[in-house]
Design an enzyme around this catalytic site. Structure first.
Site, PDB file in Angstrom:
ATOM      1  N   CYS A  80      65.154   2.658  16.890  1.00  0.00           N
ATOM      2  CA  CYS A  80      65.128   3.998  16.298  1.00  0.00           C
ATOM      3  C   CYS A  80      64.296   4.977  17.148  1.00  0.00           C
ATOM      4  CB  CYS A  80      64.648   3.895  14.854  1.00  0.00           C
ATOM      5  SG  CYS A  80      65.161   5.291  13.870  1.00  0.00           S
ATOM      6  N   HIS A 174      66.846  -0.752  12.345  1.00  0.00           N
ATOM      7  CA  HIS A 174      65.568  -1.477  12.283  1.00  0.00           C
ATOM      8  C   HIS A 174      65.723  -2.943  11.872  1.00  0.00           C
ATOM      9  CE1 HIS A 174      62.853   2.094  12.331  1.00  0.00           C
ATOM     10  NE2 HIS A 174      63.880   2.710  11.775  1.00  0.00           N
ATOM     11  N   GLU A 176      63.761  -5.260  12.256  1.00  0.00           N
ATOM     12  CA  GLU A 176      62.442  -5.803  11.869  1.00  0.00           C
ATOM     13  C   GLU A 176      62.189  -5.656  10.375  1.00  0.00           C
ATOM     14  OE1 GLU A 176      63.012  -3.050  13.435  1.00  0.00           O
ATOM     15  OE2 GLU A 176      61.670  -1.457  12.747  1.00  0.00           O
TER      16      GLU A 176
HETATM   17  N1  GLN Z   1      63.914  10.499  13.421  1.00  0.00           N
HETATM   18  C1  GLN Z   1      62.837   9.809  14.041  1.00  0.00           C
HETATM   19  C2  GLN Z   1      62.520  10.427  15.397  1.00  0.00           C
HETATM   20  O1  GLN Z   1      63.100  11.387  15.799  1.00  0.00           O
HETATM   21  C3  GLN Z   1      63.115   8.351  14.205  1.00  0.00           C
HETATM   22  C4  GLN Z   1      63.136   7.685  12.862  1.00  0.00           C
HETATM   23  C5  GLN Z   1      62.795   6.222  12.874  1.00  0.00           C
HETATM   24  O2  GLN Z   1      62.261   5.683  13.845  1.00  0.00           O
HETATM   25  N2  GLN Z   1      63.027   5.567  11.771  1.00  0.00           N
HETATM   26  O3  GLN Z   1      61.666   9.936  16.057  1.00  0.00           O
END
Ligand code: GLN
EC number: 4.3.3.6
Length: 200
Positions: A80, A174, A176
């Site tokens: 992410c 994610h 994890e």
């Molecule tokens: N939207 C977040 C960002 O721009 C990422 C979100 C996440 O890691 N769950 O960093």
């Protein structure tokens, strides 16, 4: 083979990655300083908020050492916000937001919508055998395009959500958070293979 895998511990869901890596038979450690980065065989960049992680990496003197180690072939896995950190280019950076880079891809932040539009979906990932992985997407990015060197490992709804380029792996979601450690297992295998190659 025992490998040490660090988790970049500036912001984000560090603890969940430490648990998942330990379950994948790696020695897992937090990384906050360049000296700690120098000691790991692989590194996870967790989810969280990519602008914050980027600014803290600069503040802690880690941005250049991170770029240098990734350029040198350190296995890295970004989830992410971590995926955003591994993109050579982001479409809508906030001011002052830098990336480590390492994967020839263009990533769109928050592409799947806002926090309250977060969702779960089954994702089939190339290289992960068995049932699809439960993908948890939290204000997740998607990959707008990948360059010739990067391989698409998974898509959701027609959008690329997992990519690998050499020793660098990134997912929009994610693993994890699910208790299913197969993706961390895949990454730990990449780290072990790299260690084995290096010690030949
Ligand atoms: N939207 C977040 C960002 O721009 C990422 C979100 C996440 O890691 N769950 O960093």
């Amino acid at each position: 083979m025992t490998v040490i895998i660090g988790v970049l511990a500036l912001q984000g869901d560090v603890r969940e990655h430490l648990v998942a890596l330990a379950a994948a038979d790696a020695v897992a450690r937090e990384v906050r300083r360049p000296e700690e980065l120098a000691e790991v065989d692989g590194l996870v960049i967790p989810g969280g908020e990519s602008t914050t992680i980027s600014k803290l990496a600069v503040l802690f003197g880690l941005m250049e050492p991170l770029r240098a180690r990734v350029r040198d072939g350190l296995p890295v896995y970004g989830t992410c916000a971590g995926m955003i950190m591994l993109a050579d280019k982001i479409l809508d950076p906030r001011s002052g937001q830098e990336t480590v880079g390492g994967i020839d891809m263009i990533v769109r932040r928050n592409a799947f919508g806002r926090q309250n539009e977060s969702f779960e979906a089954a994702v089939d990932i190339k290289g992960v055998t068995g049932d699809p992985v439960e993908g948890v997407f939290i204000r997740a990015p998607w990959v707008e395009s990948v360059g010739a060197g990067a391989e698409v490992l998974a898509e959701h709804d027609g959008h690329v959500v997992a990519v690998r380029q050499g020793n660098a792996l990134a997912t929009s979601f994610h693993p994890e958070l699910t208790g299913d450690h197969r993706v961390h297992g895949l990454f730990a295998d990449m780290v072990r293979a790299n260690r084995a190659r290096r010690s030949l």
